[in-house]
Design an enzyme around this catalytic site. Sequence first.
Site, PDB file in Angstrom:
ATOM      1  N   SER A  77       0.840  -1.198   0.000  1.00  0.00           N
ATOM      2  CA  SER A  77       0.000   0.000   0.000  1.00  0.00           C
ATOM      3  C   SER A  77       0.871   1.243   0.000  1.00  0.00           C
ATOM      4  CB  SER A  77      -0.893   0.007   1.243  1.00  0.00           C
ATOM      5  OG  SER A  77      -0.096   0.271   2.387  1.00  0.00           O
ATOM      6  N   LYS A  78       0.233   2.360  -0.235  1.00  0.00           N
ATOM      7  CA  LYS A  78       0.949   3.623  -0.231  1.00  0.00           C
ATOM      8  C   LYS A  78       1.556   3.865   1.151  1.00  0.00           C
ATOM      9  CE  LYS A  78       0.251   8.527  -0.792  1.00  0.00           C
ATOM     10  NZ  LYS A  78       1.405   8.734   0.084  1.00  0.00           N
ATOM     11  N   ARG A  79       0.840   3.409   2.184  1.00  0.00           N
ATOM     12  CA  ARG A  79       1.349   3.595   3.544  1.00  0.00           C
ATOM     13  C   ARG A  79       2.683   2.871   3.762  1.00  0.00           C
ATOM     14  NH1 ARG A  79      -2.603   1.561   7.037  1.00  0.00           N
ATOM     15  NH2 ARG A  79      -4.127   1.962   5.390  1.00  0.00           N
ATOM     16  N   GLY A 131       4.960   2.495   1.534  1.00  0.00           N
ATOM     17  CA  GLY A 131       5.954   3.370   0.928  1.00  0.00           C
ATOM     18  C   GLY A 131       6.327   4.508   1.859  1.00  0.00           C
ATOM     19  N   ASP A 132       5.317   5.142   2.461  1.00  0.00           N
ATOM     20  CA  ASP A 132       5.570   6.264   3.380  1.00  0.00           C
ATOM     21  C   ASP A 132       6.363   5.781   4.595  1.00  0.00           C
ATOM     22  OD1 ASP A 132       4.126   7.777   1.639  1.00  0.00           O
ATOM     23  OD2 ASP A 132       2.269   7.749   2.809  1.00  0.00           O
TER      24      ASP A 132
END
Length: 505
Positions: A262-264, A266-267
């Site tokens: 998920s994008k999370r 990546g963050d």
Amino acid sequence: MSDRKVRVRFAPSPTGALHIGGVRTALYNYLFARQHGGDLIFRIEDTDSSRFVPGAEEYIIESFKWLGIKFDEGVSFGGEHGPYRQSERRDIYKKYVDVLMEAGKAYIAFDTPEELDAKRKEVANFQYDASTRMGMRNSLTLPKEEVDALIAEGKQYVVRFKIEPNEEVHVQDIIRGEVIVNSSVLDDKVLYKSADELPTYHLANIVDDHLMEVSHVIRGEEWLPSAPLHVLLYRAFGWEDTMPEFAHLPLLLKPDGNGKLSKRDGDRLGFPVFPLEWHDPKTGDISSGYRESGYLPEAVINFLALLGWNPGNNQEIMSLEELVQLFDLKHCSKAGAKFDFEKGKWFNHEYIKMKDNTELAELFMPILKANGVDASMDKVVTVVGLMKERVNFVKDLWDTCKFFFVTPTEYDEKTRKKRWKEDSPERMAELAGILEALDDFSAENQEKVVMQWIADKEYHMGNVMNAFRLALVGEGKGPHIFDITVVLGKEETLKRIEKAIKELK
Ligand code: GLU
């Protein structure tokens, strides 16, 4: 494979930035199309107006341009099967909705969201299907006059697909083999909504694949559950003979642990999940992209190609052309592919090493300029040639190479303590004299003369060279010393020695 012309499509919904998993889906479609001399179509599935995000379509097109994935037809590319934006195909879908209605394979339903909610509260695991539809407000239960009157009154309705219960639906998947589902688990999917006069994804997707003569549907695993419904729809239309072959790609998994990337993630772990930087028009948030983070498009392609597929041997570095030759859907794994971000960096490193020095210099030039350096192309080409093996990203070249362009303003304290000896000023002064006298300032000649001098004087070679390096670089690292002096030139070399003598005392 049948002798049908290969036609595949990448069909994103413009709901935001394109996720890296979507890029991989598009890449596999591209490789498959190229390999079979087929066509790759770019279709925009924008029938859900509530999720439409301005700029998303342009973003997706720019992403593929950067990556070098070319489409043969579609939105912005033209072609004979257009329009390729689903919101521009309303009339087409309406016609096919009517076809199903007339054949008794779909029906109109007036149940309001509130009525449906009430039902869900009343009946555990309520599903709108053969077991419940006769208790609902639809064209199967209401008299025809009432249905017509409600429509004439402007009441909102949906068209639902009438799924026959208890049928075995066989889905042939190139990657997963045969998937068998009992039709009773499926609900009577909404195919069309009068409110916006638009079909849902399911109907538009099938109608378009049919009309656009799509031969293979290669898509993400998340769409696997809808495949049985799609098979039933092809059947309802009588299109079984030209139904595309399916291939559902493995999920991309978190780098650590299980679950979908998920994008999370990546963050949290510090890597981009989007090809290009994305400026969210609603929240104003900016998300990093592979391009802006310094990745070379060919490295991203190579990295993604191996997330869920491999050529059957240990080969890892493959150009797009090689991938076209080697790719095989049958060698895609069923199991999810861990998104190994460190491996992504490694690929970039490998592609930087392979990249032509002039091309690399062109990428480095703007960074030099931004740091106030105005260097000749020749010099930059030489420097990147000497240093490219040491970096993962073009932007890292600055820290690694800046001493080639700017005289050190300070000297690393630790190196100075270790490398700058009491006799260093004297040695360096002597070395400066020797270098100054050289007519031939080539690396070979400098090395020959300096080595001879050290040998004649019986100096400690390490002491001399380490002090020399500190004077030139400002610290204890860097390439071969005479590769540095050649690039700096005699004048700058002497200047740096002089400066070090003065400042390091
Ligand atoms: N519009 C779907 C998406 O956004 C495409 C699914 C498919 O390839 O059929 O991913």
